[in-house]
Structures are given as structure tokens and as C-alpha cells.
Design a protein around this motif. Sequence first.
Motif, PDB file in Angstrom:
ATOM      1  N   GLU A 163       3.826 -40.626  16.641  1.00  0.00           N
ATOM      2  CA  GLU A 163       5.208 -40.525  17.194  1.00  0.00           C
ATOM      3  C   GLU A 163       5.112 -39.409  17.932  1.00  0.00           C
ATOM      4  N   ARG A 164       6.229 -38.490  18.079  1.00  0.00           N
ATOM      5  CA  ARG A 164       6.240 -37.283  18.425  1.00  0.00           C
ATOM      6  C   ARG A 164       6.355 -35.818  17.500  1.00  0.00           C
ATOM      7  N   LEU A 165       5.220 -35.287  17.184  1.00  0.00           N
ATOM      8  CA  LEU A 165       4.826 -34.922  15.551  1.00  0.00           C
ATOM      9  C   LEU A 165       5.465 -33.223  15.020  1.00  0.00           C
ATOM     10  N   GLY A 166       5.402 -32.705  16.398  1.00  0.00           N
ATOM     11  CA  GLY A 166       6.362 -31.488  16.399  1.00  0.00           C
ATOM     12  C   GLY A 166       5.384 -30.226  14.925  1.00  0.00           C
ATOM     13  N   PRO A 167       5.934 -29.415  14.421  1.00  0.00           N
ATOM     14  CA  PRO A 167       5.109 -28.680  13.989  1.00  0.00           C
ATOM     15  C   PRO A 167       4.389 -29.154  12.240  1.00  0.00           C
ATOM     16  N   MET A 168       3.634 -28.394  12.072  1.00  0.00           N
ATOM     17  CA  MET A 168       2.772 -29.210  10.596  1.00  0.00           C
ATOM     18  C   MET A 168       3.401 -30.332   9.560  1.00  0.00           C
ATOM     19  N   ARG A 169       3.048 -31.290   9.315  1.00  0.00           N
ATOM     20  CA  ARG A 169       3.359 -32.007   8.398  1.00  0.00           C
ATOM     21  C   ARG A 169       3.128 -31.801   7.138  1.00  0.00           C
ATOM     22  N   CYS A 170       1.423 -32.115   6.878  1.00  0.00           N
ATOM     23  CA  CYS A 170       1.420 -31.902   5.638  1.00  0.00           C
ATOM     24  C   CYS A 170       0.870 -31.322   4.861  1.00  0.00           C
ATOM     25  N   LEU A 172      -3.593 -44.669  18.942  1.00  0.00           N
ATOM     26  CA  LEU A 172      -3.081 -43.520  18.846  1.00  0.00           C
ATOM     27  C   LEU A 172      -3.352 -42.872  20.243  1.00  0.00           C
ATOM     28  N   VAL A 173      -4.458 -43.133  20.511  1.00  0.00           N
ATOM     29  CA  VAL A 173      -4.670 -42.030  21.762  1.00  0.00           C
ATOM     30  C   VAL A 173      -4.100 -41.887  22.786  1.00  0.00           C
ATOM     31  N   ALA A 174      -3.569 -42.253  22.755  1.00  0.00           N
ATOM     32  CA  ALA A 174      -2.385 -42.540  24.439  1.00  0.00           C
ATOM     33  C   ALA A 174      -1.686 -41.412  24.349  1.00  0.00           C
ATOM     34  N   GLY A 175      -1.067 -41.628  23.122  1.00  0.00           N
ATOM     35  CA  GLY A 175       0.076 -40.456  22.705  1.00  0.00           C
ATOM     36  C   GLY A 175      -0.676 -39.357  22.037  1.00  0.00           C
ATOM     37  N   GLY A 176      -1.342 -39.499  21.312  1.00  0.00           N
ATOM     38  CA  GLY A 176      -2.276 -37.923  20.469  1.00  0.00           C
ATOM     39  C   GLY A 176      -1.800 -38.185  19.274  1.00  0.00           C
ATOM     40  N   TYR A 177      -2.627 -37.814  18.445  1.00  0.00           N
ATOM     41  CA  TYR A 177      -2.707 -37.798  17.261  1.00  0.00           C
ATOM     42  C   TYR A 177      -3.290 -36.258  16.672  1.00  0.00           C
ATOM     43  N   ARG A 178      -2.799 -36.417  15.201  1.00  0.00           N
ATOM     44  CA  ARG A 178      -3.240 -35.057  14.685  1.00  0.00           C
ATOM     45  C   ARG A 178      -4.313 -34.857  13.220  1.00  0.00           C
ATOM     46  N   ILE A 179      -5.516 -34.755  12.973  1.00  0.00           N
ATOM     47  CA  ILE A 179      -6.089 -34.363  11.875  1.00  0.00           C
ATOM     48  C   ILE A 179      -5.523 -33.457  11.100  1.00  0.00           C
ATOM     49  N   ILE A 180      -5.417 -33.215  10.044  1.00  0.00           N
ATOM     50  CA  ILE A 180      -5.536 -31.935   9.124  1.00  0.00           C
ATOM     51  C   ILE A 180      -5.883 -32.220   7.852  1.00  0.00           C
ATOM     52  N   SER A 181      -6.928 -31.677   7.595  1.00  0.00           N
ATOM     53  CA  SER A 181      -7.378 -31.105   6.251  1.00  0.00           C
ATOM     54  C   SER A 181      -6.411 -29.938   5.368  1.00  0.00           C
ATOM     55  N   ASN A 182      -6.154 -30.318   4.615  1.00  0.00           N
ATOM     56  CA  ASN A 182      -5.617 -29.001   3.279  1.00  0.00           C
ATOM     57  C   ASN A 182      -6.848 -29.296   2.746  1.00  0.00           C
TER      58      ASN A 182
END
Length: 123
Positions: free
Chosen positions: A116-123, A86-96
Motif C-alpha cells: 500500500e502507499r506508505l507515507g511517513p515512517m511506520r516502524c 511488492l516490487v511494482a508498487g515499491g516497498y520500504r526496508i527499515i532497521s531500528n
Amino acid sequence: MTARRNETHDPDCIFCRMVTGETPVEAVYESTDTLFFRDISPKAKVHVLGIPKRHIVSLAHMTDDDQLLIGKLIHDATKVARDLGLVAGGYRIISNVGDDAGQVVKHVHFHVLGGERLGPMRC
Ligand code: 5GP
Ligand code: ZN
């Protein structure tokens, strides 16, 4: 952070049952104090959850004694992201944290999202 201590295991917690093996889980990564597995309902092409093996309700419930554990979770999430490419494309870490954030499972977890391209928040 507060000075409260946490129980180590909650028999009614789905993530604790994964840690003990009562609920089968296919780990993508496991250390002595953390466990990473794929989300049952993925919100992105890659969606992994990372948890401490010890039962802690949320980040807001972590104590001063948990500072190293929080660091370990982020460290391991970074390793998982690297291993899953995931590093080359980027990734997101979320904690609700809590109800306003939509936290459903009351055991600290980090969502690791990417692939994939994530766009706005997902979780
Ligand atoms: P929250 O909304 O609490 O931040 O996220 C909880 C996450 O846990 C959700 O993305 C949900 O799909 C995932 N989840 C809930 N139950 C299970 C389960 O039994 N197995 C797995 N692998 N994920 C689960
Ligand atoms: Zn738990």
C-alpha cells in the motif's frame, strides 16, 4: 563496524527462540543464515521481519566479520519483496537501532513494508 564478536544464541531472545523452533513461526522465507516471517502486529498491508539466525543485538553490534551477513539480509529481503509482489508498487526496508530509534527486540531485524502507499515512517 567494531571488532566485537557476538554470541550465536540468546535463550531469552524471542527471535532466537523462533530460530530454534522453541517459539513456532511461519516462515515466509528461510535460508541457512536468515529467517523471514510476518510481523505479529503489522504496520502495513504487508509487514515482514527479516533476521539473521545468529543472535546479534543490532546493526551497531555487527562486526567486520558480519559484512557478508548484512549483504545476505538485504539480498534476501529483496527476494522476499519480489516474491510477495511488492516490487511494482515499491516497498520500504527499515532497521531500528537502539532506544532513540525505538528498537524493542534486541536482535537485528529488517522490517519489510509494502502492499500500500506508505507515507511517513511506520516502524
Ligand atoms: P522494533 O521496534 O524492535 O524495530 O520491531 C520489533 C517488531 O517485532 C515489532 O514490529 C513487533 O510487532 C514484532 N514482534 C514482537 N514480538 C513478536 C513475535 O512474537 N512474533 C512476531 N511475528 N513479531 C513480533
Ligand atoms: Zn536473538
